[in-house]
Design a protein around this motif. Structure first.
Motif, PDB file in Angstrom:
ATOM      1  N   GLN A 165      -0.050   6.830   1.624  1.00 52.84           N
ATOM      2  CA  GLN A 165       0.205   8.125   0.709  1.00 52.84           C
ATOM      3  C   GLN A 165       1.023   9.350   1.279  1.00 52.84           C
ATOM      4  O   GLN A 165       0.778   9.742   2.359  1.00 52.84           O
ATOM      5  CB  GLN A 165      -1.211   8.596   0.283  1.00 52.84           C
ATOM      6  N   ARG A 176       4.821   8.668 -11.666  1.00 53.80           N
ATOM      7  CA  ARG A 176       3.480   9.443 -11.126  1.00 53.80           C
ATOM      8  C   ARG A 176       2.678  10.003 -12.293  1.00 53.80           C
ATOM      9  O   ARG A 176       3.266  10.994 -12.799  1.00 53.80           O
ATOM     10  CB  ARG A 176       3.477  10.303  -9.923  1.00 53.80           C
ATOM     11  N   THR A 179      -2.548  14.222 -10.921  1.00 52.40           N
ATOM     12  CA  THR A 179      -3.319  14.228 -10.000  1.00 52.40           C
ATOM     13  C   THR A 179      -4.213  14.998  -9.781  1.00 52.40           C
ATOM     14  O   THR A 179      -4.036  16.042 -10.154  1.00 52.40           O
ATOM     15  CB  THR A 179      -2.609  13.931  -8.421  1.00 52.40           C
TER      16      THR A 179
END
Length: 411
Positions: A165, A176, A179
């Motif tokens: 990561q 992506r 998050t």
């Protein structure tokens, strides 16, 4: 006697001939062969090449020559443009972040610090930051033949980049999703050297070699407008989604000139050491000349612990020529032993002091440090004296290589 001022005749108002117009409008640059034109274009920046490609078909074709764009990306040692179709497209995508370069970075994270590497990640087509890990090493211990009261641990650590990561990827990959933790890189402004004061707190600290420094991140003048934007410093902001609170971490670049050894500074470099009670830590070895010509040597912590935090000095040698003895013990026969001073402290760097120690110079890739623990109760956590080992880190393995250095396999 007076002299009359005669007016000069007016300039000619005749129109230029067709031959004169053709001579002035001719692009002499295009009369050169392609090989010479490409050589000339190699001196241009990426911005200038992009502008030049808009002038005509020939210069547009030549300005797309891969070698021109590869040279502009030389800091990253990129051999393939993938996942982009061309090196020009690759450059166009990452050029806002080229100032980061492929480098080693260390941060001001409280006590422990944080080591990271910036490099080009071909898989994602981004400039990625990955943490450099130095896990604790649990090896065998033995008693020192010179003094059985002293413990010598074996030290064969495994250093590696945590690539599972990334800390941050630039530009952010389009694939992506959202998050929980949002990470943002913020540019900062450096303080000119002539305005820096020894009484102020900076990152990196004044004892660390650095071309640029900033004030304490909590200072209200953290972004002073008159000063230039730094190219070896940045601030990382981490924030939980929908939360008003943020955490900040300032990273400073460790450029090769500060860790590359040479004939005059053979001990200079990044080393990993096994510090008693704290495990593996990364230390910058520096050699400097004093005003009176002494060859001074010090170890500055890139990562730290609750006792001696990052950015502090773990040991220093006033003079490498102050030899105490030449080792005759079988652990490191022939090694030079010099007088040194090691820094010890209580929790949270309280009551720090320097104690007499010995630095054992085994070779240019390995040294040992003999701690002599004072008898004050504050430092008597272990009745035995100890020796910690230091091994030189091959930084290029983590910046350009496979990101692993296993000292067990090097022996």
């Amino acid at each position: 006697m007076t002299i009359a001022n005669e007016e000069s005749p007016p300039p000619s108002l005749t129109m230029p001939t067709e031959e004169e117009l053709e001579a002035h409008s001719k692009a002499y640059l295009l009369t050169l062969p392609n090989e010479l034109l490409i050589q000339i274009l190699s001196y241009l920046s990426g911005h200038d090449l992009a502008i030049l490609s808009c002038t005509c078909i020939r210069l547009s074709t030549l300005s797309s020559t891969p070698s021109l764009w590869i040279s502009l990306l030389s800091d990253f040692r990129i051999t393939s443009p993938k996942p982009y179709p061309t090196f020009k497209a690759l450059y166009a995508t990452i050029h806002p972040y080229l100032w980061l370069r492929s480098r080693l970075w260390y941060s001001d994270r409280l006590f422990t610090g944080h080591m990271a590497v910036s490099h080009y990640c071909a898989k994602s087509g981004t400039i990625a930051f990955h943490t450099l890990l130095a896990p604790p090493y649990k090896g065998k211990q033995r008693r020192w033949s010179l003094n059985p009261r002293v413990i010598i641990p074996s030290f064969k650590p495994l250093l590696k980049l945590w690539t599972n990561q990334a800390i941050l990827e630039l530009p952010l990959p389009s694939s992506r999703g959202p998050t929980m933790i949002q990470t943002t890189l913020q540019r900062v402004r450096s303080i000119p050297a002539h305005l820096q004061s020894p009484s102020r707190a900076y990152w990196p600290p004044m004892r660390m070699p650095a071309a640029e420094r900033i004030k304490d991140p909590n200072d209200i003048e953290f972004f002073p407008p008159p000063y230039a934007a730094a190219t070896s410093l940045f601030r990382l902001q981490k924030k939980m989604r929908l939360s008003p609170h943020s955490e900040f971490e300032v990273f400073a670049a460790l450029d090769p000139e500060y860790y590359t050894p040479d004939e005059a500074h053979p001990w200079r470099g990044v080393w990993v050491g096994d510090l008693p009670g704290h495990g593996s830590e990364l230390v910058l070895f520096q050699q400097t000349k004093s005003l009176d010509g002494r060859d001074m040597f010090s170890g500055l912590k890139l990562t730290g612990d609750i006792n001696i935090p990052r950015g502090e000095c773990i040991f220093h040698v006033n003079d490498l020529l102050e030899v105490l003895r030449v080792s005759e013990e079988h652990e490191w026969p022939g090694a030079t032993v010099v007088k040194a001073y090691g820094q010890i402290a209580d929790h949270q760097f309280r009551d720090s002091t320097y104690v007499d120690c010995e630095l054992i110079l085994i070779n240019y890739n390995e040294v040992a440090f003999h701690w002599v623990i004072p008898e004050e109760p504050l430092y008597q956590s272990d009745p035995d004296e100890c020796i910690c080992r230091f091994r030189r880190v091959d930084v290029d393995r983590f910046i350009f290589g496979n990101g692993v250095q296993d000292f067990a396999q090097e022996e």
